[in-house]
Enzyme design. Structure first.
Site, PDB file in Angstrom:
ATOM      1  N   ASP A 155      10.450 -52.922 -69.522  1.00 36.76           N
ATOM      2  CA  ASP A 155      10.798 -54.281 -70.008  1.00 36.76           C
ATOM      3  C   ASP A 155      10.895 -55.126 -69.001  1.00 36.76           C
ATOM      4  O   ASP A 155      12.177 -54.912 -68.096  1.00 36.76           O
ATOM      5  CB  ASP A 155      11.821 -54.313 -71.032  1.00 36.76           C
ATOM      6  CG  ASP A 155      11.930 -55.414 -71.705  1.00 36.76           C
ATOM      7  OD1 ASP A 155      11.457 -56.710 -71.421  1.00 36.76           O
ATOM      8  OD2 ASP A 155      12.573 -55.598 -72.957  1.00 36.76           O
TER       9      ASP A 155
ATOM     10  N   ASP B 126       6.234 -61.347 -69.540  1.00 39.78           N
ATOM     11  CA  ASP B 126       7.340 -60.338 -70.236  1.00 39.78           C
ATOM     12  C   ASP B 126       6.448 -59.096 -70.974  1.00 39.78           C
ATOM     13  O   ASP B 126       5.509 -59.454 -71.835  1.00 39.78           O
ATOM     14  CB  ASP B 126       7.865 -61.320 -71.221  1.00 39.78           C
ATOM     15  CG  ASP B 126       8.758 -60.329 -72.004  1.00 39.78           C
ATOM     16  OD1 ASP B 126       9.538 -59.500 -71.484  1.00 39.78           O
ATOM     17  OD2 ASP B 126       9.003 -60.527 -73.114  1.00 39.78           O
TER      18      ASP B 126
END
Ligand SMILES: *[C@@H]1O[C@H](CO)[C@@H](O)[C@H](O)[C@H]1NC(C)=O
Ligand SMILES: *[C@@H]1O[C@H](CO)[C@@H](O)[C@H](O)[C@H]1NC(C)=O
Ligand SMILES: *[C@@H]1O[C@H](CO)[C@@H](O)[C@H](O)[C@H]1NC(C)=O
Length: 395
Positions: free
Chosen positions: A98, A267
């Site tokens: 992440d 992201d």
């Protein structure tokens, strides 16, 4: 509070000195990462991405006010995971990669197994980014790969029902609160990797689960990209500035402006490409797509697909071409997301707020599957290069 911080610092220093397990290696280290499609969770693809976007707005504001938020682990529909060892001997955890989160967290599917290398540190630590946890802090030996073994301060959250065992956060240091180890920041300062950056290679695939990604700590892997890497300075616009944010604009085809220059983020924890509501409406009319009730995605006909133009993400004078093929969901996986086989769905969707919110686009991993990305902390910039898959017709 000051005392706790001091104590933690002392503990960390003393732990650092007893560097028995640490392998010092002055070369970049790559590790494979696997893509997983959550078959039960994928029907919620859009809702999950939009919920994460909302948390990114809220989370960064909460952090600014000084009181960390406590969120549960989000279930992403499609995710990339790395198998990371913690402890000595290590227990392996499947961690979500992440870039919208910092630090290493265990919490989710598997409980933290303490070994003789595990040291409990005082206090509660919280992560306040899009995924976010609160939990206890431990210092332990982390094995990212056989040649990347180091001691780090990690967060341990309560286990839940989630399939993943935690998060391997690769976000910028700004996202961190407290004393948790920032990876790769800390690897660099300990001399374990030669540069304070991490590079990410994803590839498009029509397989639900496949190991086709790679993280490189401390450098780039020239076999994963073509041409040169163009670097773009990180944006100063809040809240995009809290993440790997850049200024950029989006054009459809030769001349249709979808989004004028504004701030957004890259992201890996988001699946789709989300853009401000007004930009999404322009994209919808440009493509002719109609909202499909069961997936929440825009659906186009095969004629509209043959007419579909490239999207151009322009930033710092460099244009990245996101082809028609890159803009569609892999058709062989339609039924996984609640769609119908043979239909064509677009992966560009609505972020849920208008342009000017300070975070007007989120280029998720469907974007990262088409470009090699370098997240460079030292120089506060993000780099992109084309890959052999930039124009692939995989989908
Ligand atoms: C998949 O999604 C479901 C429903 O949201 C969730 O309960 C489950 O924990 C998820 N599994 C994984 C592996 O993420
Ligand atoms: C994807 O799956 C197909 C069949 O399901 C298989 O033949 C192929 O090797 C897989 N590709 C990769 C890259 O694993
Ligand atoms: C990005 O855009 C903002 C708002 O226009 C501007 O203030 C900033 O200088 C731009 N560049 C960077 C690197 O943030």
């Amino acid at each position: 509070m000051l005392f706790t911080t001091l104590l933690t610092a002392i503990l960390l220093i003393s732990v650092g000195v007893a560097a028995d397990h640490i392998v010092v290696r002055e070369a970049p280290v790559s590790l494979p990462i696997a893509r997983h499609l959550n078959i039960t969770g994928a029907h919620d693809l859009l809702r999950k991405d939009q919920a994460r976007a909302k948390k990114m707005f809220v989370g960064s504001k909460v952090k600014r006010s000084g009181s960390p938020a406590s969120f549960s682990v989000t279930n992403q529909a499609v995710v990339y995971g790395a198998n990371v060892g913690i402890g000595s001997p290590p227990t392996f955890y499947n961690l979500l990669i992440d870039t919208g989160c910092t630090n290493l967290w265990i919490g989710g599917g598997k409980a933290y197994v303490q070994t003789s290398s595990s040291m409990s540190l005082p206090g509660t630590v919280c992560e306040s980014c899009g995924v976010g946890f609160c939990g206890k802090e431990f210092s332990d030996i982390v094995t990212l790969s056989p040649t990347l073994v180091f001691r780090a301060s990690i967060g341990v959250a309560p286990t839940g029902s989630d399939g993943f065992d935690g998060v391997l956060g690769l976000g910028p240091p700004d996202l961190t609160t407290g004393t948790l180890t920032i990876i790769p920041d800390s690897l660099f300062s300990q001399g374990i990797i030669p540069a304070d950056l991490v590079s990410v290679s994803f590839e498009p695939t029509t397989n639900a689960s496949v190991t086709n990604g790679e993280l490189t700590f401390g450098g780039t892997d020239a076999t994963k990209f073509t041409g040169t890497i163009t670097f773009i300075p990180c944006t100063t616009t809040f809240p995009a500035s809290e993440f790997w944010g850049i200024n950029g604009s989006i054009r459809y085809g030769a001349s249709t402006t979808i989004l004028s220059t504004t701030a957004g983020i890259i992201d890996s924890g988001t699946t789709l490409v989300l853009i401000a509501t007004d930009a999404f409406n322009r994209y919808k009319s440009a493509t002719g797509g109609v909202l499909d009730a069961s997936t929440g995605l825009l659906k186009i006909t095969s004629t509209q697909f043959s007419n579909l133009q490239s999207l151009f993400f322009t930033s710092g004078g460099k244009s990245l071409e996101f082809t028609a093929n890159a803009q569609i969901w892999p058709r062989s996986l339609n039924t996984f997301i609640g769609g119908t086989a043979g239909s064509i769905y677009l992966i560009v969707n609505d972020i849920g707020s208008p342009t000017g919110s300070g975070l007007d686009f989120i280029n998720g991993y469907t974007f990262l599957e088409r470009f090699y990305a370098v997240f460079d902390t030292t120089n506060n910039r993000v780099g992109f290069a084309n890959t052999p898959f930039t124009t692939a017709t995989t989908n």
